[in-house]
Design a protein around this motif. Structure first.
Motif, PDB file in Angstrom:
ATOM      1  N   GLN A  79      13.045   7.012   3.964  1.00  0.00           N
ATOM      2  CA  GLN A  79      13.088   8.471   3.860  1.00  0.00           C
ATOM      3  C   GLN A  79      13.352   9.121   5.223  1.00  0.00           C
ATOM      4  O   GLN A  79      14.073  10.101   5.321  1.00  0.00           O
ATOM      5  CB  GLN A  79      11.766   8.970   3.270  1.00  0.00           C
ATOM      6  CG  GLN A  79      11.734  10.444   2.973  1.00  0.00           C
ATOM      7  CD  GLN A  79      10.400  10.854   2.394  1.00  0.00           C
ATOM      8  OE1 GLN A  79       9.338  10.556   2.951  1.00  0.00           O
ATOM      9  NE2 GLN A  79      10.442  11.535   1.257  1.00  0.00           N
ATOM     10  N   ARG A  80      12.776   8.551   6.264  1.00  0.00           N
ATOM     11  CA  ARG A  80      12.910   9.132   7.602  1.00  0.00           C
ATOM     12  C   ARG A  80      14.131   8.621   8.370  1.00  0.00           C
ATOM     13  O   ARG A  80      14.462   9.148   9.426  1.00  0.00           O
ATOM     14  CB  ARG A  80      11.656   8.811   8.424  1.00  0.00           C
ATOM     15  CG  ARG A  80      10.369   9.292   7.792  1.00  0.00           C
ATOM     16  CD  ARG A  80       9.790  10.437   8.547  1.00  0.00           C
ATOM     17  NE  ARG A  80       8.652  11.027   7.872  1.00  0.00           N
ATOM     18  CZ  ARG A  80       7.397  10.914   8.261  1.00  0.00           C
ATOM     19  NH1 ARG A  80       7.110  10.222   9.346  1.00  0.00           N
ATOM     20  NH2 ARG A  80       6.441  11.500   7.591  1.00  0.00           N
ATOM     21  N   ALA A  81      14.795   7.607   7.852  1.00  0.00           N
ATOM     22  CA  ALA A  81      15.901   6.959   8.575  1.00  0.00           C
ATOM     23  C   ALA A  81      17.110   7.875   8.699  1.00  0.00           C
ATOM     24  O   ALA A  81      17.469   8.588   7.756  1.00  0.00           O
ATOM     25  CB  ALA A  81      16.305   5.678   7.860  1.00  0.00           C
ATOM     26  N   ALA A  82      17.728   7.813   9.864  1.00  0.00           N
ATOM     27  CA  ALA A  82      18.971   8.560  10.094  1.00  0.00           C
ATOM     28  C   ALA A  82      20.130   7.851   9.394  1.00  0.00           C
ATOM     29  O   ALA A  82      21.077   8.485   8.955  1.00  0.00           O
ATOM     30  CB  ALA A  82      19.233   8.674  11.590  1.00  0.00           C
ATOM     31  N   ASN A  83      20.029   6.518   9.280  1.00  0.00           N
ATOM     32  CA  ASN A  83      21.065   5.732   8.593  1.00  0.00           C
ATOM     33  C   ASN A  83      20.463   4.407   8.143  1.00  0.00           C
ATOM     34  O   ASN A  83      19.313   4.104   8.435  1.00  0.00           O
ATOM     35  CB  ASN A  83      22.283   5.513   9.499  1.00  0.00           C
ATOM     36  CG  ASN A  83      21.905   4.813  10.796  1.00  0.00           C
ATOM     37  OD1 ASN A  83      21.251   3.773  10.775  1.00  0.00           O
ATOM     38  ND2 ASN A  83      22.308   5.392  11.918  1.00  0.00           N
ATOM     39  N   SER A  84      21.256   3.618   7.446  1.00  0.00           N
ATOM     40  CA  SER A  84      20.748   2.352   6.898  1.00  0.00           C
ATOM     41  C   SER A  84      20.476   1.308   7.975  1.00  0.00           C
ATOM     42  O   SER A  84      19.848   0.291   7.701  1.00  0.00           O
ATOM     43  CB  SER A  84      21.724   1.795   5.867  1.00  0.00           C
ATOM     44  OG  SER A  84      22.954   1.506   6.503  1.00  0.00           O
ATOM     45  N   GLU A  85      20.955   1.551   9.182  1.00  0.00           N
ATOM     46  CA  GLU A  85      20.731   0.616  10.284  1.00  0.00           C
ATOM     47  C   GLU A  85      19.442   0.912  11.048  1.00  0.00           C
ATOM     48  O   GLU A  85      19.178   0.285  12.069  1.00  0.00           O
ATOM     49  CB  GLU A  85      21.925   0.659  11.260  1.00  0.00           C
ATOM     50  CG  GLU A  85      23.253   0.293  10.617  1.00  0.00           C
ATOM     51  CD  GLU A  85      23.261  -1.100  10.009  1.00  0.00           C
ATOM     52  OE1 GLU A  85      22.788  -2.043  10.667  1.00  0.00           O
ATOM     53  OE2 GLU A  85      23.734  -1.234   8.870  1.00  0.00           O
ATOM     54  N   LEU A 108       0.830  -1.210   0.000  1.00  0.00           N
ATOM     55  CA  LEU A 108       0.000   0.000   0.000  1.00  0.00           C
ATOM     56  C   LEU A 108       0.860   1.255   0.000  1.00  0.00           C
ATOM     57  O   LEU A 108       1.894   1.310   0.660  1.00  0.00           O
ATOM     58  CB  LEU A 108      -0.924   0.021   1.215  1.00  0.00           C
ATOM     59  CG  LEU A 108      -2.099  -0.939   1.194  1.00  0.00           C
ATOM     60  CD1 LEU A 108      -2.886  -0.838   2.496  1.00  0.00           C
ATOM     61  CD2 LEU A 108      -3.014  -0.663   0.010  1.00  0.00           C
ATOM     62  N   ARG A 109       0.387   2.247  -0.728  1.00  0.00           N
ATOM     63  CA  ARG A 109       1.126   3.506  -0.841  1.00  0.00           C
ATOM     64  C   ARG A 109       0.313   4.639  -0.218  1.00  0.00           C
ATOM     65  O   ARG A 109      -0.911   4.655  -0.326  1.00  0.00           O
ATOM     66  CB  ARG A 109       1.426   3.813  -2.303  1.00  0.00           C
ATOM     67  CG  ARG A 109       2.350   2.764  -2.902  1.00  0.00           C
ATOM     68  CD  ARG A 109       2.714   3.062  -4.345  1.00  0.00           C
ATOM     69  NE  ARG A 109       3.645   2.080  -4.841  1.00  0.00           N
ATOM     70  CZ  ARG A 109       4.970   2.182  -4.715  1.00  0.00           C
ATOM     71  NH1 ARG A 109       5.498   3.218  -4.114  1.00  0.00           N
ATOM     72  NH2 ARG A 109       5.759   1.256  -5.193  1.00  0.00           N
ATOM     73  N   ASP A 110       1.030   5.555   0.395  1.00  0.00           N
ATOM     74  CA  ASP A 110       0.369   6.700   1.020  1.00  0.00           C
ATOM     75  C   ASP A 110       0.069   7.772  -0.029  1.00  0.00           C
ATOM     76  O   ASP A 110       0.268   7.553  -1.229  1.00  0.00           O
ATOM     77  CB  ASP A 110       1.205   7.239   2.189  1.00  0.00           C
ATOM     78  CG  ASP A 110       2.531   7.864   1.762  1.00  0.00           C
ATOM     79  OD1 ASP A 110       2.781   8.029   0.548  1.00  0.00           O
ATOM     80  OD2 ASP A 110       3.325   8.196   2.652  1.00  0.00           O
ATOM     81  N   ALA A 111      -0.389   8.921   0.405  1.00  0.00           N
ATOM     82  CA  ALA A 111      -0.764  10.003  -0.513  1.00  0.00           C
ATOM     83  C   ALA A 111       0.428  10.521  -1.314  1.00  0.00           C
ATOM     84  O   ALA A 111       0.253  11.092  -2.390  1.00  0.00           O
ATOM     85  CB  ALA A 111      -1.414  11.143   0.276  1.00  0.00           C
ATOM     86  N   GLN A 112       1.636  10.308  -0.817  1.00  0.00           N
ATOM     87  CA  GLN A 112       2.840  10.730  -1.539  1.00  0.00           C
ATOM     88  C   GLN A 112       3.469   9.565  -2.311  1.00  0.00           C
ATOM     89  O   GLN A 112       4.636   9.611  -2.680  1.00  0.00           O
ATOM     90  CB  GLN A 112       3.842  11.353  -0.574  1.00  0.00           C
ATOM     91  CG  GLN A 112       3.320  12.657   0.011  1.00  0.00           C
ATOM     92  CD  GLN A 112       4.337  13.306   0.934  1.00  0.00           C
ATOM     93  OE1 GLN A 112       5.499  12.916   1.010  1.00  0.00           O
ATOM     94  NE2 GLN A 112       3.902  14.318   1.654  1.00  0.00           N
ATOM     95  N   ASN A 113       2.680   8.493  -2.495  1.00  0.00           N
ATOM     96  CA  ASN A 113       3.065   7.325  -3.285  1.00  0.00           C
ATOM     97  C   ASN A 113       4.231   6.539  -2.680  1.00  0.00           C
ATOM     98  O   ASN A 113       5.044   5.972  -3.394  1.00  0.00           O
ATOM     99  CB  ASN A 113       3.382   7.742  -4.734  1.00  0.00           C
ATOM    100  CG  ASN A 113       3.253   6.578  -5.689  1.00  0.00           C
ATOM    101  OD1 ASN A 113       2.446   5.667  -5.475  1.00  0.00           O
ATOM    102  ND2 ASN A 113       4.051   6.581  -6.730  1.00  0.00           N
ATOM    103  N   ARG A 114       4.307   6.489  -1.340  1.00  0.00           N
ATOM    104  CA  ARG A 114       5.366   5.751  -0.657  1.00  0.00           C
ATOM    105  C   ARG A 114       4.778   4.537   0.053  1.00  0.00           C
ATOM    106  O   ARG A 114       3.740   4.631   0.690  1.00  0.00           O
ATOM    107  CB  ARG A 114       6.046   6.622   0.405  1.00  0.00           C
ATOM    108  CG  ARG A 114       6.661   7.900  -0.094  1.00  0.00           C
ATOM    109  CD  ARG A 114       7.087   8.777   1.050  1.00  0.00           C
ATOM    110  NE  ARG A 114       5.898   9.155   1.824  1.00  0.00           N
ATOM    111  CZ  ARG A 114       5.877  10.120   2.735  1.00  0.00           C
ATOM    112  NH1 ARG A 114       6.962  10.795   3.021  1.00  0.00           N
ATOM    113  NH2 ARG A 114       4.775  10.411   3.387  1.00  0.00           N
ATOM    114  N   THR A 115       5.501   3.419  -0.021  1.00  0.00           N
ATOM    115  CA  THR A 115       5.156   2.272   0.818  1.00  0.00           C
ATOM    116  C   THR A 115       5.663   2.594   2.226  1.00  0.00           C
ATOM    117  O   THR A 115       6.412   3.563   2.423  1.00  0.00           O
ATOM    118  CB  THR A 115       5.835   0.986   0.311  1.00  0.00           C
ATOM    119  OG1 THR A 115       7.250   1.138   0.422  1.00  0.00           O
ATOM    120  CG2 THR A 115       5.418   0.654  -1.119  1.00  0.00           C
ATOM    121  N   ALA A 116       5.308   1.763   3.195  1.00  0.00           N
ATOM    122  CA  ALA A 116       5.807   1.970   4.558  1.00  0.00           C
ATOM    123  C   ALA A 116       7.326   1.864   4.593  1.00  0.00           C
ATOM    124  O   ALA A 116       8.000   2.620   5.306  1.00  0.00           O
ATOM    125  CB  ALA A 116       5.162   0.969   5.516  1.00  0.00           C
TER     126      ALA A 116
END
Length: 190
Positions: free
Chosen positions: A172-178, A158-166
Motif C-alpha cells: 500500500q505504501r510502495a512507490a512501485n513494485s520494486e 498478523l494483521r493491523d487494525a485496518q486488517n493488513r499484514t505487514a
C-alpha cells in the motif's frame, strides 16, 4: 504525644461510624508480601526507552529482568521491540535476544520476548508493521533473518487494525513494485 500516623488514624475512626482496627492500618512487611508486590510491579522497559537509546541502561534493564518487563508497554502502547524496530536498531534487537538467551542458559527466570505482540491503540502494529511504517530496512532484515520460522511465520500473518499484514501495508505504501520492503516481505509471505 501522638505521632502523625496515630493522629490520622484517630481522625479516621472519629469521623467514621465504624471502628478501624489497628490491624487494618498495619502494613505487612513479610518477605512473601514484598515478593508478591515486586512481581506485580515490574516496570515496562519501553517506558525508559527514548531515541537515541541509552544502550547501557537498556542492557541493565534486560539483565535485571526481575524488575523490568521486556513485553510491557509505555503510555502510547508500544513495547521495546516496537520502538527498536521503528528506530531501525537491529543491533539492540539482537542485544535483547542474546541477553535473554544468556540468562536462560544460566537457568534464570526470564520472560520470553513476545515477537507477535501488537501495539495498543489505533494502529495495532506488529514489529514488522513498525519497520514498514517507519521505513526501518535494517530492522526488517534482522527480524526476517534472525527470528526462527516458528516465530516468524505467525508474525507475517498478523494483521493491523485496518486488517493488513505487514506485506499488504508495504504494498500500500510502495512507490512501485520494486520497493525494498515489498521485495523483502514477498518471498517470506508465500
Amino acid at each position: 504525644h501522638m505521632d502523625k500516623f496515630q493522629r490520622y488514624a484517630s481522625t479516621l475512626s472519629s469521623s467514621s461510624s465504624s471502628e478501624i482496627s489497628p490491624t487494618a492500618l498495619s502494613i505487612s512487611t513479610s518477605p512473601k508480601s514484598i515478593e508478591t508486590t515486586k512481581n506485580i510491579k515490574r516496570v515496562a522497559i519501553s517506558k525508559h526507552l527514548e531515541y537515541p537509546v541509552d544502550v547501557e541502561r537498556l542492557r541493565d534493564m534486560l539483565i535485571h529482568s526481575n524488575d523490568f518487563d521486556v513485553n510491557g508497554m509505555d503510555m502510547f502502547g508500544l513495547a521495546a521491540i516496537h520502538k527498536l524496530a521503528s528506530w531501525d536498531k537491529p543491533d539492540l534487537l539482537e542485544m535483547i535476544k542474546s541477553i535473554q538467551k544468556k540468562l536462560k542458559d544460566n537457568d534464570q527466570d526470564v520472560d520470553e520476548v513476545n515477537w507477535q505482540l501488537l501495539t495498543r491503540g489505533r494502529d495495532a502494529f506488529s514489529c514488522l508493521h513498525c519497520c514498514v511504517d517507519m521505513r526501518a530496512e535494517h530492522s526488517l532484515k534482522w527480524l526476517l533473518r534472525e527470528l526462527p520460522s516458528s516465530e516468524l511465520h505467525p508474525l507475517l500473518l498478523l494483521r493491523d487494525a485496518q486488517n493488513r499484514t505487514a506485506l499488504q501495508l508495504a504494498q500500500q505504501r510502495a512507490a512501485n513494485s520494486e520497493d525494498v520492503f515489498v521485495q523483502l516481505l514477498l518471498p517470506q509471505s508465500s
